[in-house]
Design a protein around this motif. Structure first.
Motif, PDB file in Angstrom:
ATOM      1  N   VAL A 122       0.821  -1.210   0.000  1.00 51.23           N
ATOM      2  CA  VAL A 122       0.000   0.000   0.000  1.00 51.23           C
ATOM      3  C   VAL A 122       0.852   1.256   0.000  1.00 51.23           C
ATOM      4  CG1 VAL A 122      -1.722   1.314   1.308  1.00 51.23           C
ATOM      5  CG2 VAL A 122      -1.926  -1.174   1.128  1.00 51.23           C
ATOM      6  N   PRO A 133      -1.222  -1.388  -5.388  1.00 48.67           N
ATOM      7  CA  PRO A 133      -2.691  -1.326  -5.257  1.00 48.67           C
ATOM      8  C   PRO A 133      -3.420  -1.394  -6.590  1.00 48.67           C
ATOM      9  CG  PRO A 133      -1.676   0.198  -3.719  1.00 48.67           C
ATOM     10  CD  PRO A 133      -0.565  -0.340  -4.571  1.00 48.67           C
ATOM     11  N   PRO A 168      -3.676   5.891   7.684  1.00 50.40           N
ATOM     12  CA  PRO A 168      -4.119   5.982   6.285  1.00 50.40           C
ATOM     13  C   PRO A 168      -3.791   4.726   5.465  1.00 50.40           C
ATOM     14  CG  PRO A 168      -3.075   8.037   6.964  1.00 50.40           C
ATOM     15  CD  PRO A 168      -2.805   7.037   8.048  1.00 50.40           C
ATOM     16  N   ARG A 171      -6.477   2.262   6.250  1.00 54.08           N
ATOM     17  CA  ARG A 171      -7.740   2.700   5.643  1.00 54.08           C
ATOM     18  C   ARG A 171      -7.752   2.414   4.150  1.00 54.08           C
ATOM     19  NH1 ARG A 171      -9.030   8.522   8.658  1.00 54.08           N
ATOM     20  NH2 ARG A 171      -9.793   7.574  10.600  1.00 54.08           N
ATOM     21  N   ARG A 172      -6.614   2.608   3.502  1.00 48.17           N
ATOM     22  CA  ARG A 172      -6.547   2.361   2.064  1.00 48.17           C
ATOM     23  C   ARG A 172      -6.729   0.877   1.763  1.00 48.17           C
ATOM     24  NH1 ARG A 172      -1.300   4.742  -0.494  1.00 48.17           N
ATOM     25  NH2 ARG A 172      -2.287   3.910  -2.379  1.00 48.17           N
ATOM     26  N   ALA A 175     -10.399   0.052   2.185  1.00 47.00           N
ATOM     27  CA  ALA A 175     -11.197   0.574   1.076  1.00 47.00           C
ATOM     28  C   ALA A 175     -10.993  -0.261  -0.184  1.00 47.00           C
ATOM     29  CB  ALA A 175     -10.824   2.033   0.811  1.00 47.00           C
ATOM     30  N   LEU A 176      -9.753  -0.705  -0.405  1.00 49.09           N
ATOM     31  CA  LEU A 176      -9.463  -1.547  -1.565  1.00 49.09           C
ATOM     32  C   LEU A 176     -10.192  -2.880  -1.446  1.00 49.09           C
ATOM     33  CD1 LEU A 176      -7.847  -2.002  -4.151  1.00 49.09           C
ATOM     34  CD2 LEU A 176      -5.896  -2.678  -2.734  1.00 49.09           C
TER      35      LEU A 176
END
Length: 222
Positions: A122, A133, A168, A171-172, A175-176
């Motif tokens: 990430v 990603p 972050p 979180r990424r 979300a992915l």
């Protein structure tokens, strides 16, 4: 360490779940035993814990022969193709599927291959393994088409002084996973969070934590 470390980590996981409004039963702690003695592993095992992790093929194969049969072994390190035959027969979950050729190696062999997580870089760190990603969807699709049971995604966050700095990253990944999950119903898991940042990872939706030092202490070399 071992039993006491594991109990302390579980208490911290419970507190993080309470802050996030989550059920602690949703979070599996993988006790990464790479620096621990067999005795320390058995102390943790005696508490009822069954999920342990190794990051080297030889260490996993050796531990598997010496320790109880009902341990669920997780392989959490980068895996070379020529080491798959040592890891595949004894692994409960592979956390580090990171490239196409490993898909081919993992499919081969007797019986159904153990489930996998796709490792994602990430943060884009050059020294870290993992697919970018933007390439995750293709690797997941390739793995599923080859017959692998892809259970979710894994990442290793950068080493930082303040765990908030890697929020972050977690979180990424979440979300992915959520975006990919629209096409793959089985992508339920997020393996993220280690000794220095696992509480933040829990708050951001981690379902699997890979914790070594907080459970077993520092390695003999420091």
């Amino acid at each position: 360490m071992g039993a006491d470390g594991l109990i302390a980590v579980r208490a911290r996981v419970d507190a993080a779940c309470a802050r996030a409004g989550r059920d602690p039963g949703e979070v599996t702690v993988v006790a990464v035993s790479k620096t621990a003695s067999d005795d320390a592993v058995l102390e943790a095992y005696a508490t009822g814990h069954r999920d342990f992790g190794e990051n080297r093929a030889s260490a996993l194969a050796d531990r598997r022969r010496r320790l109880p049969d009902d341990i669920r072994w997780h392989f959490v390190g980068r895996l070379q193709g020529n080491k798959v035959r040592r890891v595949r027969p004894v692994t409960h979950l592979l956390h580090s599927l990171d490239r196409s050729d490993l898909v081919g190696y993992w499919v081969k062999g007797p019986g159904r291959p153990p489930p996998v997580l796709v490792q994602v870089n990430v943060a884009g760190e050059d020294q870290k393994a993992g697919v970018a990603p933007g390439a995750v969807a293709d690797l997941v699709a390739e793995a599923v088409a080859a017959g692998l049971d892809v259970r979710g995604l894994m990442t290793m966050a950068p080493l930082v002084d303040d765990p908030e700095d890697v929020r972050p990253v977690f979180r990424r990944l979440a979300a992915l996973r959520d975006r990919l999950g629209e096409g793959y119903a089985d992508l339920a898991h997020l393996s993220m969070g280690m000794t220095d940042d696992f509480e933040v990872a829990v708050e951001e939706g981690a379902t699997i934590l890979r914790v070594g030092r907080a459970i077993f202490g520092e390695s003999p070399g420091g």
